[in-house]
Design a protein around this motif. Structure first.
Motif, PDB file in Angstrom:
ATOM      1  N   TYR A   1     -26.901 -34.474  18.921  1.00 34.36           N
ATOM      2  CA  TYR A   1     -26.518 -34.203  20.304  1.00 34.36           C
ATOM      3  C   TYR A   1     -27.291 -33.008  20.865  1.00 34.36           C
ATOM      4  O   TYR A   1     -26.931 -32.486  21.920  1.00 34.36           O
ATOM      5  N   ARG A   2     -28.330 -32.566  20.165  1.00 35.31           N
ATOM      6  CA  ARG A   2     -29.021 -31.369  20.635  1.00 35.31           C
ATOM      7  C   ARG A   2     -29.566 -31.590  22.047  1.00 35.31           C
ATOM      8  O   ARG A   2     -29.770 -32.716  22.494  1.00 35.31           O
ATOM      9  N   TYR A   3     -29.825 -30.505  22.717  1.00 33.28           N
ATOM     10  CA  TYR A   3     -30.282 -30.553  24.101  1.00 33.28           C
ATOM     11  C   TYR A   3     -31.563 -31.389  24.232  1.00 33.28           C
ATOM     12  O   TYR A   3     -32.528 -31.173  23.508  1.00 33.28           O
TER      13      TYR A   3
ATOM     14  N   SER B   1     -32.073 -34.446  23.362  1.00 35.87           N
ATOM     15  CA  SER B   1     -32.274 -35.457  22.324  1.00 35.87           C
ATOM     16  C   SER B   1     -31.851 -36.822  22.863  1.00 35.87           C
ATOM     17  O   SER B   1     -31.295 -36.944  23.965  1.00 35.87           O
TER      18      SER B   1
ATOM     19  N   TYR C   1     -28.202 -36.792  23.522  1.00 32.07           N
ATOM     20  CA  TYR C   1     -27.913 -36.060  24.762  1.00 32.07           C
ATOM     21  C   TYR C   1     -28.144 -36.961  25.968  1.00 32.07           C
ATOM     22  O   TYR C   1     -27.317 -37.028  26.884  1.00 32.07           O
ATOM     23  N   TYR C   2     -29.265 -37.685  25.952  1.00 30.14           N
ATOM     24  CA  TYR C   2     -29.581 -38.536  27.095  1.00 30.14           C
ATOM     25  C   TYR C   2     -28.618 -39.715  27.213  1.00 30.14           C
ATOM     26  O   TYR C   2     -28.339 -40.175  28.324  1.00 30.14           O
TER      27      TYR C   2
ATOM     28  N   SER D   1     -25.396 -39.649  26.695  1.00 31.67           N
ATOM     29  CA  SER D   1     -24.248 -39.139  27.452  1.00 31.67           C
ATOM     30  C   SER D   1     -24.637 -38.832  28.892  1.00 31.67           C
ATOM     31  O   SER D   1     -23.866 -39.081  29.826  1.00 31.67           O
ATOM     32  N   LEU D   2     -25.838 -38.307  29.087  1.00 33.23           N
ATOM     33  CA  LEU D   2     -26.285 -37.949  30.432  1.00 33.23           C
ATOM     34  C   LEU D   2     -26.368 -39.191  31.325  1.00 33.23           C
ATOM     35  O   LEU D   2     -25.838 -39.201  32.450  1.00 33.23           O
TER      36      LEU D   2
ATOM     37  N   VAL E   1     -21.704 -34.668  28.592  1.00 29.52           N
ATOM     38  CA  VAL E   1     -22.786 -33.686  28.520  1.00 29.52           C
ATOM     39  C   VAL E   1     -22.213 -32.272  28.552  1.00 29.52           C
ATOM     40  O   VAL E   1     -22.706 -31.368  27.882  1.00 29.52           O
TER      41      VAL E   1
ATOM     42  N   LEU F   1     -21.147 -31.361  25.122  1.00 18.64           N
ATOM     43  CA  LEU F   1     -22.305 -31.077  24.270  1.00 18.64           C
ATOM     44  C   LEU F   1     -22.844 -29.685  24.524  1.00 18.64           C
ATOM     45  O   LEU F   1     -23.187 -28.949  23.588  1.00 18.64           O
ATOM     46  N   ASN F   2     -22.926 -29.305  25.791  1.00 18.09           N
ATOM     47  CA  ASN F   2     -23.429 -27.975  26.108  1.00 18.09           C
ATOM     48  C   ASN F   2     -22.437 -26.891  25.741  1.00 18.09           C
ATOM     49  O   ASN F   2     -22.829 -25.809  25.291  1.00 18.09           O
TER      50      ASN F   2
ATOM     51  N   SER G   1     -22.747 -26.130  22.129  1.00 18.56           N
ATOM     52  CA  SER G   1     -24.059 -25.703  21.653  1.00 18.56           C
ATOM     53  C   SER G   1     -24.133 -24.215  21.345  1.00 18.56           C
ATOM     54  O   SER G   1     -24.945 -23.786  20.545  1.00 18.56           O
TER      55      SER G   1
END
Length: 493
Positions: free
Chosen positions: A51-53, A55, A58-59, A61-62, A75, A78-79, A82
């Motif tokens: 789930y890193r920024y 990744s 991440y995308y 979920s975005l 998102v 996730l942030n 982090s």
């Protein structure tokens, strides 16, 4: 299509002995049109390996949020996970509960640290079940690992997301049981806390080369604020610990998810403050992949766009003719934007951008002499500007090296809202309305094919002598009074 799908990065992560559920490969969810057009009732469970920024996880979920799918983890979660500096704001109230449970004498227990795994709010330790549920409500991620440490008293030390492929057989059994219960529950959102008061902090950075407001504009906010009965104070990064002294926060510094401006916005919201830019607006506006998906989903015209991954880079120029514009997803002020004229330049520039993001945007090149920007507050247009391209350059801001005076910007012209083309203002209002009711700047191009939305900014410029050229003091007064209205609405007035 099922009412829910489970995303995995590698199909083998969903083992053969797992239940027969609708499992979708992450790359298919990102690229296949049937998932883009699915209705907002779709629930998406993101179980990607990372789930890193920026990744793939991440995308997923975005873009799920851009498609109005109901996704966990979001998102925002996730942030928040982090960096402890962000999520610690959400666990302050839980530490007392931790001490109440773990502080009880237990024969033979001498550890000063231990870990707890949580699956959809469920855990193996009955005495910690209520805490596990509260942590899941605060951080809605399928799998969490929480570390507790004895530091005078028991506290939550770290919270991390776990990933499906790392589970032991015993953990897999707990996961599958909790998953079944989760899929049969109604979707719930955690409740927000509220607080009230009347002092406005403006976050700025005196050393920023291209701030959203110049010094004269900041002084106007202070002057007009006091005329409206609001105490306005300029704060900086070092004032983070003082944030709770204020009733509202106005961010006048370039925002970013991986930046302390997001941390300020998150803390302000957690304190019940009125905040512009709010965290959700920062999340939505700072990533161009999200914005492109959101605008296209709602049939708002944008430049022809291809989301580029390493495995489809070779096919980009078959879909978009040269020159092609490549964009890093979270760039601002024209930074991280490259125009490429042939395949060699495409491969070279994309290779550089892939070092910081798994996805890159490729867009058709639409040259115009100027861009329109419509400033919108609470779904009402405030000002309209034309920003002209920098001299002998294809962008408003020229960041190319070798210039004598650093970044060079083009000229500008400000209009009364009623004097601007109606279609420009209406399109901007429709686009900004998809984000929220905050303060936004919508950038548009007027082309032979019609109005095209380029992006939506969550902290548009207010510079003395430019955006305030028509409204003068009234522009600042309108913004201050909006803060007052939001504060009074919180107080129930």
């Amino acid at each position: 299509m099922a009412d829910h799908i489970i995303l995995v990065e590698n199909p083998t992560d969903w083992k053969a002995n797992f239940p027969n559920l609708p499992v979708v490969a992450a790359k298919d969810y990102l690229s296949k049109p049937e998932y883009s057009s699915t209705g907002r009732s779709l629930r998406v469970l993101n179980l990607c390996r990372s789930y890193r920024y920026l990744s793939v996880g991440y995308y997923c979920s975005l873009l799920a949020e851009a498609r109005r799918h109901r996704v966990i983890p979001s998102v925002r979660t996730l942030n928040d996970l982090s960096r402890k500096s962000i999520y610690s704001l959400d666990i302050e109230d839980l530490d007392d509960h931790v001490q109440q449970v773990l502080g009880k004498p237990r024969p033979g227990f001498t550890a000063t640290a231990f870990e707890l795994d949580i699956c959809f709010g469920q855990c193996a330790a009955k005495e910690l079940q209520d805490l596990a549920r509260q942590l899941f409500d605060a951080f809605r991620s399928p799998l969490l690992r929480v570390e507790f440490r004895l530091q005078g008293k028991w506290r939550i030390a770290t919270i991390k997301a776990l990933h499906l492929q790392s589970l032991s057989p015993d953990q897999e059994e707990m996961f599958l049981g909790a998953l079944s219960g989760y899929l049969n529950r109604r979707w719930r959102q955690p409740r927000a806390r509220n607080n009230y008061r009347y002092d406005l902090a403006i976050l700025h950075n005196p050393k920023e080369a291209m701030p959203p407001s110049n010094p004269k504009a900041l002084q106007q906010f202070i002057k007009i604020g006091r005329e409206c009965g609001v105490n306005v104070e300029l704060i900086e990064k070092k004032d983070y610990g003082r944030l709770a002294e204020f009733d509202a926060l106005f961010i006048r510094e370039t925002t970013g998810i991986d930046h302390y401006t997001y941390q300020f916005a998150k803390k302000a919201e957690s304190e019940g403050m009125v905040v512009i830019d709010d965290p959700d607006s920062i999340l939505k506006c700072t990533n161009k992949v999200y914005l492109d998906e959101l605008l296209r989903t709602h049939r708002i015209r944008t430049p022809k766009t291809v989301i580029v991954r390493r495995d489809n880079l070779d096919r980009v120029d078959s879909e978009i003719p040269y020159p092609i514009v490549l964009k890093i997803p979270d760039g601002s002020f024209s930074r991280g934007v490259f125009k490429v004229n042939d395949r060699a330049e495409l491969l070279d520039s994309a290779g550089k951008l892939f070092k910081s993001s798994d996805l890159v945007l490729a867009q058709e090149f639409l040259y115009t002499e100027f861009d329109w920007r419509v400033g919108i507050l609470n779904k009402t247009p405030l000002f309209v500007c034309q920003y002209f391209m920098s001299k002998e350059h294809w962008q408003i801001y020229n960041h190319e090296p070798g210039q004598e005076r650093g970044v060079r910007a083009g000229d500008s012209k400000t209009f009364r809202v009623e004097d601007a083309p109606e279609i420009v203002v209406k399109t901007a209002l429709k686009a900004a309305g998809l984000i929220g009711n905050g303060f936004y700047g919508v950038d548009l191009k007027q082309t032979a094919k019609g109005i095209v939305v380029i992006e939506i900014n969550d902290n548009p410029n207010i510079d003395h002598g430019i955006e305030d050229a028509i409204l003068k003091d009234e522009l600042y007064r309108t913004l201050i009074e909006d803060f007052v209205w939001r504060l009074e609405r919180k107080r129930g007035k």
